[in-house]
Design an enzyme around this catalytic site. Structure first.
Site, PDB file in Angstrom:
ATOM      1  N   SER A 283     -21.179 -70.246 -52.827  1.00 47.84           N
ATOM      2  CA  SER A 283     -21.784 -68.985 -52.406  1.00 47.84           C
ATOM      3  C   SER A 283     -21.887 -68.046 -53.598  1.00 47.84           C
ATOM      4  O   SER A 283     -21.057 -68.094 -54.513  1.00 47.84           O
ATOM      5  CB  SER A 283     -20.926 -68.314 -51.327  1.00 47.84           C
ATOM      6  OG  SER A 283     -19.743 -67.767 -51.888  1.00 47.84           O
ATOM      7  N   ASP A 284     -22.906 -67.203 -53.598  1.00 43.44           N
ATOM      8  CA  ASP A 284     -22.884 -66.119 -54.572  1.00 43.44           C
ATOM      9  C   ASP A 284     -21.665 -65.248 -54.259  1.00 43.44           C
ATOM     10  O   ASP A 284     -21.111 -65.303 -53.151  1.00 43.44           O
ATOM     11  CB  ASP A 284     -24.178 -65.297 -54.504  1.00 43.44           C
ATOM     12  CG  ASP A 284     -24.503 -64.628 -55.834  1.00 43.44           C
ATOM     13  OD1 ASP A 284     -23.575 -64.437 -56.639  1.00 43.44           O
ATOM     14  OD2 ASP A 284     -25.669 -64.293 -56.067  1.00 43.44           O
ATOM     15  N   CYS A 285     -21.239 -64.477 -55.239  1.00 39.98           N
ATOM     16  CA  CYS A 285     -19.922 -63.832 -55.117  1.00 39.98           C
ATOM     17  C   CYS A 285     -19.908 -62.754 -54.032  1.00 39.98           C
ATOM     18  O   CYS A 285     -20.667 -61.792 -54.091  1.00 39.98           O
ATOM     19  CB  CYS A 285     -19.515 -63.273 -56.463  1.00 39.98           C
ATOM     20  SG  CYS A 285     -19.282 -64.609 -57.662  1.00 39.98           S
TER      21      CYS A 285
END
Length: 755
Positions: A283-285
């Site tokens: 996932s993106d952060c």
């Protein structure tokens, strides 16, 4: 009798010992072949066993809580198993970032401007060498912090569909083909070519349909039809999956109503089932937080709690959480939202990456363990950074003033970015003890007896308070003024990173700050004060995106666009200014004349966007860039003027350097379907090749076109090849008529009929 029994006992013991020695001897001989002797009793640490068996063994030894902890970017140490802490989060966009001092290469968009996949491979290979060397050295010291690992969240292969997006600088531009060939080369260089081990693990991001606005990215829904999705937004991701990229990062935004990190169509249907992707999804952060943050909190509101978000992401196929949402996986299991078996399945995919990197093997098991620290920021890599910067610089205008002589009596260097280190870096950068600014590059390039004056002259984005400005007078009494304008990461970049931007890093005005244009006008006025001795002005523009340069084009005698050129940026700019190297960069993005030529920023339809779909003349076309020489294209011919839908065809062209200067040329091949059943691009780039030609020399270049080059995308997203005529263009820019108006090389054209 007792004596005989004793003898038999001794013989048996001896036999066992001999047998044992033979077994150990065989094992040692076997393991010596891989340069280590395996001594640990834990199966998952045994490099001679299959990865799947090792992964299964490791997972079987973990508690539920430990499993969850190993699925977040910052994984803790497990002392009882001898597993050190590891953080998956590392950056290598244009050099090892946020870690030890390392080589700083030109920003990604600058690499895009080189149109050179071989150069991209050499750059990323150097980066991965430095990454391994840093990892080897820091691991010995017991450093396992964020930005110390071997999993790099690079490259960004989103399509730069709108120049207002501040993160477009991280991409290779607006074209899916160019993005694909550069992205594939970059991944191959990062991951290496060992049959069993990854040098580093690359990650294609952000999947998918992600390119601003930055301020809305955690809640925005990008709506896109199937034709645009498969024609523009997905091809580069498909190319990198085919090149075995190890990881894919799902984006913050939603696509067609579903958050990308819980998007079954993108992750399940497309990525896993259609493309057969075997690596892990990250996932993106803090993107998983957006799943349960409600719209009034700036999120998607897909679920209500962190436990629900964690369960949803696991079920969708997100293996790694950048963030802490997976801390709630234990709770999700207890509440019956998900089973531990489902967690095991996603963890197994993730752990394979660490095994491929050799992180559970004895040191010395793979050749990358032996890369010495001396490669980091080495002279060889510094030279490569300079080469990349030289090849990225785009000459947009030249009334004959360039190249400059280096022994004029007085040079004036000015502008907010002339002495700036920020403009060398862009974003997601590393640091370096020797960053060459443009002022320093020019200072070193000119003769010691020449005078050099420097004044800042103008602030980056605000008027000077002091009404007196001593700088402008130098434009009237210098042989040449070199004014360095543009933007930097202070104004352009990621949400939260551009400290002087009130639009979250996007450039919504699509323009240079007004005070810079006002300063350029004052310089021009002073330089022209004596009508009989007007002084030339060269504008050097920094930035990571297209900018409205209409007034700069009119006011300056020459215009160079230099992007964010890295540690040797000043040297490379000087090399171009003084003719040591002829400029050969080409625009990987279209420069519209004004914001009026752009659709709405939040409209993801491709109509009216990029060189492929614009129906108006831009300021500077895609693929455009001038040289200090001229190139002529002629004698184009195809091996067959008529082919079937399954045939390859060769197209050759003769290219002549008609000037007096040796130079590189970026040869570009475009195709246009003259009559199709659906809307198709005006033309599209299908091949490119960088060549070097000596003055007054010619070279024949042959391109092999495949059936895929003739494909069109239908409205339902499927591809087909239709019968009919196709125009093939080969030249030094895109076929837009604006290229010819600006002085681009000639273009050759032929027609191929598909039966």
């Amino acid at each position: 009798m007792k004596k005989n029994i004793f003898k038999i006992f001794i013989l048996c013991i001896g036999s066992i010992l001999v047998s044992s020695c033979k077994t150990d001897s065989n094992k040692t001989e076997k393991d010596t072949k891989s340069d280590h002797v395996y001594t640990d009793s834990l199966l998952f640490k045994n490099p001679s066993k299959p990865i799947d068996a090792r992964v299964e063994d490791l997972i079987s030894r973990l508690t539920l809580e430990e499993k969850a902890a190993q699925m977040m970017n910052g994984t803790p140490e497990i002392k009882r198993l001898g597993i050190p802490a590891y953080d998956y989060w590392n950056e290598a966009l244009h050099g090892v970032g946020r870690s030890c001092a390392a080589t700083v290469f030109p920003q990604a968009i600058g690499l895009g401007a080189t149109f050179d996949p071989d150069l991209a491979y050499r750059v990323s290979s150097a980066i991965s060498d430095e990454a391994r060397a840093i990892y080897n050295a820091t691991s010995k010291k017991g450093y396992h912090k964020q930005y110390n690992g071997l999993t790099f969240w690079t490259p960004n292969i989103n399509i730069f569909r709108d120049p207002r997006w501040g993160r477009g600088q991280e991409t290779y531009g607006e074209d899916p083909y160019l993005t694909s060939i550069l992205g594939v080369s970059f991944v191959k260089g990062l991951q290496g070519d060992h049959p069993n081990y990854l040098k580093t693990a690359a990650c294609a991001k952000h999947f998918a349909v992600h390119s601003g606005p930055e301020k809305l990215r955690h809640e925005f829904n990008a709506e896109v039809n199937q034709k645009d999705l498969w024609e523009t937004y997905l091809p580069a991701f498909k190319a990198l999956v085919d090149a075995n990229v190890e990881s894919i990062m799902c984006a913050y935004n939603s696509t067609n109503g579903e958050p990308c990190c819980s998007n079954n169509y993108l992750i399940d249907d497309v990525l896993r089932n259609t493309w057969n992707f075997k690596g892990h999804v990250v996932s993106d952060c803090w993107a998983l937080v957006d799943l349960y943050n409600q719209p009034n909190e700036g999120g998607h509101g897909r679920v209500q709690t962190a436990a629900e978000a964690a369960a949803l992401a696991i079920k969708t196929g997100v293996n790694l959480n950048c963030g802490v949402t997976y801390e709630s996986l234990s709770e999700a299991v207890k509440l019956g939202m998900i089973t531990e078996k489902e967690i095991d399945e996603q963890l197994a995919t993730l752990l394979k990456t660490r095994f491929k990197l050799g992180l559970f093997d004895p040191v010395g098991s793979n050749p990358y363990d032996n890369i010495p620290f001396e490669v980091v920021n080495s002279e060889k890599h510094r030279e490569l950074s300079k080469e990349a910067a030289q090849k990225s610089i785009v000459l947009l205008k030249n009334n004959g003033i360039l190249p400059l002589k280096n022994d004029l009596s007085k040079y004036f260097v000015t502008g907010p970015n002339a002495a700036s280190i920020e403009i060398l870096l862009g974003n997601y950068y590393g640091v370096n003890p020797n960053m060459v600014t443009i002022l320093e590059g020019v200072s070193k390039a000119i003769e010691p007896t020449s005078q050099l004056q420097y004044r800042l002259g103008a602030m980056l984005n605000k008027p000077s308070i002091n009404p007196i400005n001593y700088a402008t007078a130098h434009a009237g009494n210098s042989d040449v003024t070199i004014v360095v304008l543009g933007v930097s990461s202070q104004l352009e970049g990621e949400e939260g990173d551009s400290l002087d931007s009130d639009t979250a890093g996007d450039i919504l005005s699509y323009s240079l700050p007004k005070n810079q244009i006002d300063y350029l006008k004052e310089l021009r006025k002073t330089a022209d004060k004596n009508p009989e001795d007007k002084k030339p002005i060269i504008a050097v523009i920094t930035g990571g995106s297209a900018i409205n340069l209409s007034e700069v084009q009119a006011l300056a005698d020459a215009v160079l666009f230099v992007w964010y050129p890295g540690e040797e940026g000043g040297t490379a700019v000087a090399d171009i200014l003084f003719g040591k190297v002829s400029p050969s960069g080409r625009l990987p993005i279209t420069f519209p004349k004004s914001i009026d030529q752009l659709p709405a920023f939040d409209d993801y339809a491709m109509k009216g966007r990029t060189y492929k779909y614009m129906d108006v003349d831009p300021l500077y076309p895609f693929g455009f860039g001038l040289s200090y020489t001229t190139f002529n294209y002629n004698n184009i011919k195809a091996s067959s003027s008529s082919i079937s839908k399954k045939e390859n065809v060769n197209v050759e062209v003769n290219i002549t350097n008609t000037g007096k200067i040796n130079a590189d040329e970026v040869v570009q091949v475009y195709i246009s379907d003259k009559k199709a059943s659906v809307t198709v691009p005006n033309f599209k780039l299908i091949k490119t090749k960088r060549i070097h030609l000596k003055a007054e020399h010619s070279k024949k270049i042959v391109f092999e076109l495949t059936p895929e080059d003739f494909e069109i995308i239908k409205n339902d997203g499927s591809s087909t090849i239709e019968s009919g005529e196709f125009n093939i263009y080969i030249g030094g820019s895109s076929p837009m008529k604006r290229s010819v108006e600006l002085g681009a090389s000639t273009m050759a054209e032929t027609i191929i009929t598909v039966k």
